[in-house]
Scaffold this active site. Structure first.
Site, short mmCIF file in Angstrom:
data_model
loop_
_atom_site.label_atom_id
_atom_site.label_comp_id
_atom_site.label_asym_id
_atom_site.label_seq_id
_atom_site.Cartn_x
_atom_site.Cartn_y
_atom_site.Cartn_z
N CYS A 167 37.10 79.64 35.43
CA CYS A 167 36.97 78.44 36.25
C CYS A 167 35.52 78.17 36.69
O CYS A 167 35.25 77.13 37.31
CB CYS A 167 37.87 78.55 37.48
SG CYS A 167 39.53 79.09 37.07
N HIS A 206 34.91 75.01 45.61
CA HIS A 206 35.81 75.29 44.49
C HIS A 206 37.20 74.78 44.86
O HIS A 206 37.85 74.14 44.06
CB HIS A 206 35.81 76.78 44.17
CG HIS A 206 36.51 77.13 42.91
ND1 HIS A 206 36.23 76.54 41.71
CD2 HIS A 206 37.52 78.02 42.65
CE1 HIS A 206 37.01 77.05 40.76
NE2 HIS A 206 37.81 77.93 41.31
N GLU A 262 37.13 81.44 50.22
CA GLU A 262 35.94 80.59 50.09
C GLU A 262 35.47 80.15 51.48
O GLU A 262 34.26 80.06 51.72
CB GLU A 262 36.22 79.38 49.21
CG GLU A 262 34.95 78.59 48.89
CD GLU A 262 35.15 77.47 47.89
OE1 GLU A 262 34.13 76.89 47.45
OE2 GLU A 262 36.31 77.14 47.55
N LYS A 269 39.10 68.63 43.56
CA LYS A 269 40.39 68.99 42.97
C LYS A 269 41.56 68.35 43.72
O LYS A 269 42.68 68.35 43.20
CB LYS A 269 40.54 70.51 42.93
CG LYS A 269 39.57 71.19 41.98
CD LYS A 269 39.75 72.70 41.98
CE LYS A 269 38.77 73.39 41.04
NZ LYS A 269 37.38 73.39 41.54
N HIS A 304 42.74 70.99 38.84
CA HIS A 304 41.80 72.02 38.40
C HIS A 304 41.59 71.90 36.90
O HIS A 304 42.47 72.22 36.11
CB HIS A 304 42.37 73.40 38.76
CG HIS A 304 41.36 74.50 38.67
ND1 HIS A 304 40.14 74.35 38.04
CD2 HIS A 304 41.40 75.78 39.13
CE1 HIS A 304 39.47 75.50 38.11
NE2 HIS A 304 40.22 76.37 38.77
N PHE A 324 38.41 83.44 37.55
CA PHE A 324 39.14 84.69 37.31
C PHE A 324 38.19 85.70 36.68
O PHE A 324 37.37 85.36 35.82
CB PHE A 324 40.30 84.45 36.34
CG PHE A 324 41.51 83.79 36.98
CD1 PHE A 324 41.59 83.55 38.34
CD2 PHE A 324 42.59 83.43 36.18
CE1 PHE A 324 42.70 82.95 38.89
CE2 PHE A 324 43.71 82.83 36.73
CZ PHE A 324 43.77 82.58 38.09
#
Length: 411
Positions: free
Chosen positions: A163, A302, A313, A334, A339, A397
């Site tokens: 990502c 994010h 975050e 998002k 995403h 990830f």
């Protein structure tokens, strides 16, 4: 002294619009791109919702024969790159092609090819597998096809950091120009993973939303968030060395001034719980630009709408900025497009550039129920006003953390 790098062109294929203008108008309208999955029959799947690209026709962007030799993620990348190169007014006949490079990443490549050819293998045997299976599937072909389509012969790379791919791709292009490896880099990310194996895999991981309500499925930082919505599309920008851009009279949208990366070294899917990895990436990006933390007043997070990401975050922003974190406007794109995996950081980069250009910070759409552990300013309403810096975060990830800092351009 390292060279200055500016943004001179942008292109986008998104769930809320084809092209930067349509995408950006959608952002300002708070438009959401969520709906029932149409690319396959998802009636028996737990997750039945995605943010699909609508009305995309590859033939409008490239030769029909070329399009047939590309899977969707590559078509999206070439379409976005075409818009970005046209927007930049980049005439390759006047450029040294070996000084114009590509950094377009994809996190996954073509699951469609894998599904289709694996079925052929099982049903008809190994001799029926498409001879082009490998070049259709592998994720570097987005960069490869962009290079081929536009005659870009410089450095060509495919960054794969899940990502964080889009942000790393643009960041590495920024570094390449800074250090003299290229004059121009066509950079960004692309993805198309709304497929049976893509949706079922992320569902099994409990990463996708459990909501079927388009208005409440992607709600970053909201207490009722239940996971992310799979999006698709591509975003590509033209980055250019400042003097090169000025010499050809290019329009300059913004300047890239900082880039920071770290790894959590913690867990294959969960971010570090204290936010230390993401915090350090932000600190590195700000330090790279040589600015004080207090000068950062806006972060494009994010913000995936998963419980862990949004909480950790938030902790990361507090860790990086201390008390000043309360003064920072934070939003998540998002909340409108879902995403986009490998393309997420790239479309969020374009969002940052447009926000700087217009003095407009978009709202986090759908945010209603405050979470006592996520207690910063997540832009319930749009914010209008002049601001100089936009910091964009991407967390992937595997523990990949990337932050990139964009500045309103001044000579």
């Amino acid at each position: 002294m390292s060279r200055r790098v500016v943004v001179t062109g942008m292109g986008a294929i998104t769930p809320i619009g084809l092209g930067v203008e349509e995408f950006w108008n959608g952002v300002k309208q708070g438009k959401i791109g969520f709906g029932e999955i149409t690319k396959f029959d998802a009636s028996e799947y737990k997750c039945k919702i995605a943010a699909e690209v609508k009305d995309f026709d590859a033939k409008q962007y490239m030769d029909f024969k070329a399009a047939k030799r590309m899977e969707l993620f590559c078509q999206y990348a070439v379409a976005a790159a075409s818009e970005a190169i046209t927007d930049a007014g980049l005439d390759m006949e006047k450029e040294d092609p070996f000084r114009v490079g590509v950094s377009v990443g994809s996190g996954i490549g073509s699951l469609q090819t894998l599904e289709r050819e694996h079925s052929k293998l099982l049903e008809k045997g190994p001799n029926k597998v498409n001879p082009l299976m490998v070049p259709l599937m592998i994720c570097n072909m987005a960069a490869g096809n962009v290079s081929i389509q536009f005659g870009l012969k410089g450095k060509s790379i495919n960054v794969v950091t899940a990502c964080a791919t889009g942000t790393n791709s643009i960041g590495e292009a920024f570094r390449s120009i800074q250090h003299g490896e290229a004059e121009v880099m066509v950079a960004g990310g692309t993805e198309s993973s709304v497929t049976p194996i893509g949706i079922s895999g992320f569902t099994a991981l409990t990463a996708l939303t459990s909501s079927d309500d388009p208005a409440r499925c992607s709600i970053p930082f909201d207490k009722e968030r239940s996971g992310f919505v799979m999006g698709e599309g591509a975003a590509v920008v033209v980055l250019e060395e400042l003097e090169h851009a000025l010499a050809r009279g290019a329009k300059i949208y913004a300047e890239v001034v900082g880039y920071g990366c770290t790894s959590d070294a913690y867990h294959i899917t969960s971010p570090a719980e204290d936010g230390s990895g993401a915090a350090k990436a932000m600190e590195y990006a700000v330090a790279d630009a040589g600015v004080a933390k207090e000068e950062i007043t806006y972060i494009n997070a994010h913000g995936t709408s998963t419980h862990h990401n949004d909480l950790f975050e938030t902790r990361a922003i507090k860790l990086a900025f201390g008390e000043h974190a309360k003064n920072i406007k934070i939003n998540s794109t998002k909340s409108m497009v879902g995403h986009l995996l490998g393309a997420a950081g790239a479309i969020e980069f374009i969002t940052c550039v447009k926000e700087l250009e217009e003095g407009y910070i978009h709202q986090t759409v759908g945010y209603k129920v405050p979470d006592e552990e996520c207690d910063l300013d997540y832009c319930v309403e749009p914010v209008k006003g002049d601001f100089t810096y936009a910091l964009s975060n991407s967390l992937g990830f595997g523990g990949h953390n990337a932050s990139i800092l964009v500045k309103k351009f001044k000579k």
